[in-house]
Enzyme design. Structure first.
Site, PDB file in Angstrom:
ATOM      1  N   LYS A   1       8.428  -9.871 -22.338  1.00  0.00           N
ATOM      2  CA  LYS A   1       7.157 -10.207 -21.731  1.00  0.00           C
ATOM      3  C   LYS A   1       7.011  -9.924 -20.240  1.00  0.00           C
ATOM      4  O   LYS A   1       8.128 -10.670 -19.471  1.00  0.00           O
ATOM      5  CB  LYS A   1       6.630 -11.245 -22.383  1.00  0.00           C
ATOM      6  CG  LYS A   1       5.174 -11.898 -21.991  1.00  0.00           C
ATOM      7  CD  LYS A   1       4.787 -13.024 -22.591  1.00  0.00           C
ATOM      8  CE  LYS A   1       3.344 -13.495 -22.490  1.00  0.00           C
ATOM      9  NZ  LYS A   1       3.188 -15.097 -22.909  1.00  0.00           N
TER      10      LYS A   1
ATOM     11  N   SER B   1      -1.235 -14.816 -24.645  1.00  0.00           N
ATOM     12  CA  SER B   1      -1.154 -13.904 -23.630  1.00  0.00           C
ATOM     13  C   SER B   1      -0.102 -13.166 -23.883  1.00  0.00           C
ATOM     14  O   SER B   1       0.047 -12.056 -23.043  1.00  0.00           O
ATOM     15  CB  SER B   1      -0.603 -14.754 -22.220  1.00  0.00           C
ATOM     16  OG  SER B   1       0.512 -15.537 -22.657  1.00  0.00           O
TER      17      SER B   1
ATOM     18  N   SER C   1       0.032 -18.805 -26.917  1.00  0.00           N
ATOM     19  CA  SER C   1       0.314 -17.260 -26.776  1.00  0.00           C
ATOM     20  C   SER C   1       1.173 -16.304 -27.648  1.00  0.00           C
ATOM     21  O   SER C   1       1.185 -15.198 -27.483  1.00  0.00           O
ATOM     22  CB  SER C   1       0.767 -17.107 -25.196  1.00  0.00           C
ATOM     23  OG  SER C   1      -0.187 -17.550 -24.527  1.00  0.00           O
TER      24      SER C   1
END
Length: 485
Positions: A74, A151, A175
């Site tokens: 990520k 996220s 997330s």
């Protein structure tokens, strides 16, 4: 193929790591433009590691559990030496290149996996959607007009669309689980301390609220493999748990006779009726497996809007710390690059700078109420089941600032996080997963959240594997396959 299938076939020399990596790179090149999952491409490093993996395999060297399996990391607080880190699409950091590893990259590579690149996330991860001014929104593979959730939205899109079989998610308020719900994946957030969360210069920064590393996968077995690799003691993390658990064995356990608490709304959240219907039907699968399911009240008295504000106030200090640390290095984001940040985020930063010690103490007391509510129910039940999020995926904005809904069932919610039933276990630290519960209108995924007792990760995996056997979901990815690219 799943992670389990790929790793097995590579180990048997039925597949070459070089060929596997090239196949996934080809797929990324073909399909990523339509979903905007990857924002950094580390193909040169990946190809080099694939050749090394092939040599090790052919020479009979000892290999790791995920040898040759492609993965993604990520683009948030997630680092790989020589790769750009933008902290969720902050334009000022488009050329920022650290020289150190995050735990995910460090441990996943040690297990033999090959990282192909980095995936999209919102600025500083401070919302439940995935969009930013630098890269734009990640688009849902089930319907590209919709958002992936955040996220870890880029990672979720990548796995749902088959660009990689497993990807990193981090979770400070949901997330991992939010995008898992909207993209039809299994998103696993372990007990706090199970997977090390290493931060510097503040080693204790991951505790307010609890922050987590984890994975997004298409299957429960793949998540168990990821957890087997990522978990384990790390002396750099003051909260790291020193305990060995056979997560793969948990997949074969029965849940017959278990007591499961079902909360359709955590007492206080408005939930879209379409989501409620799917989850209420899905929870019946546990009764088919011999468990006893009861609808319960959690005993939560505060309004959901008050609680979502508490989450924002608790997580904003580490955001302020981040900017203050870079200011000391000569990069003043708030002064010189303010337009890189969405207005909702700036508003919370300004509130954070005005907070007092007494504000923080009171918020920790409210956080304790949520911990106690969850803990009290788990004194009498083995698991708690809820919806993961309260609404279906929202439309993507065209200005880099996609947010969630402002109202559900006529009730006002915070568009950043207030529609997410996930952040309560970031208050409490309990293990929790989002599992695909079904589809709305035969098109959009709905997630169901499974919460276990502290450190009872094996229980969550056992229940998840049971649900997967009774209500398999793998065929839903054909919807992604059928979309134009």
């Amino acid at each position: 193929m799943t992670v389990a299938e790929l790793s097995t076939r590579i180990r048997r020399r039925e597949l070459s790591p070089v060929e596997v990596v090239e196949a996934f790179i080809h797929r990324i090149e073909e399909r990523n433009k339509s979903i905007n999952a990857f924002v950094y491409f580390g193909y040169e490093d990946a190809r080099r590691r694939a050749k090394d993996a092939e040599r090790a395999l052919m020479s009979g060297e000892e290999i790791g559990l995920l040898h040759g399996v492609p993965t993604a990391m990520k683009d948030l607080f997630d680092f790989y030496p020589g790769w750009v880190s933008t902290f969720g699409g902050i334009k000022a950091f488009k050329d920022f290149v650290p020289d150190f590893y995050c735990v995910y990259a460090e441990r996943i590579e040690k297990a033999g996996a090959i990282i192909l690149g980095k995936t999209n996330s919102p600025v500083m991860g401070f919302r439940g959607t995935c969009d930013n001014y630098l890269f734009g929104p990640s688009r849902n593979p089930f319907d590209v007009s919709k958002n992936t959730g955040g996220s870890s939205g880029g990672s979720a899109a990548a796995v749902a669309d088959g660009l990689v079989p497993i990807a990193e998610g981090t979770d400070g308020g949901g997330s991992i689980r939010i995008p898992a719900a909207w993209c039809g994946l299994y998103g696993y957030k372990a007990s706090f301390g199970r997977i090390p969360f290493v931060t510097r210069p503040n080693a204790f920064g991951g505790s307010m609220p609890f922050l987590f590393e984890g994975t997004l996968t298409r299957t429960v077995e793949d998540a168990a493999l990821g957890l087997s690799v990522l978990s384990g003691y790390d002396p750099r993390d003051p909260f790291s748990v020193d305990e060995d658990v056979d997560f793969m064995a948990a997949l074969r356990r029965s849940i017959k006779g278990w007591k499961i608490a079902y909360s359709p709304n955590f007492d206080v959240f408005p939930v879209d009726n379409r989501v409620s219907e799917v989850v209420a039907n899905a929870v019946k699968a546990f009764e088919e497996a011999g468990a006893h399911v009861e609808e319960v009240k959690m005993g939560i008295k505060r309004n959901q809007r008050e609680l979502s504000d508490v989450w924002c106030r608790l997580i904003i200090p580490i955001n302020i710390e981040f900017f203050e640390n870079f200011k000391q290095q000569g990069i003043d984001i708030l002064k010189d690059h303010r337009d890189d940040l969405p207005p909702q985020y700036i508003e919370w930063l300004e509130k954070g700078y005005r907070m007092t010690i007494l504000d923080l103490i009171r918020d920790q007391q409210i956080r304790t109420e949520i911990h106690d509510a969850i803990q009290n129910v788990l004194e009498d039940y083995d698991l708690i089941i809820t919806p993961t999020v309260a609404c279906p995926p929202v439309d993507n904005a065209d200005d880099g600032n996609t947010v969630g809904p402002t109202h559900i069932n006529g009730e006002e919610v915070d568009p950043l996080i207030g529609w997410c039933l996930t952040y309560f276990t970031n208050f409490s630290g309990h293990p929790s997963a989002s599992i695909p519960a079904g589809l709305i209108e035969n098109k959009l995924p709905v997630g169901m959240q499974i919460i276990g007792k502290r450190y009872a990760d094996a229980d969550v995996l056992a229940a998840s594997a049971t649900f997967e056997r009774i209500k398999p979901w793998y065929d839903i990815y054909k919807i992604c396959e059928s979309r134009p690219i």
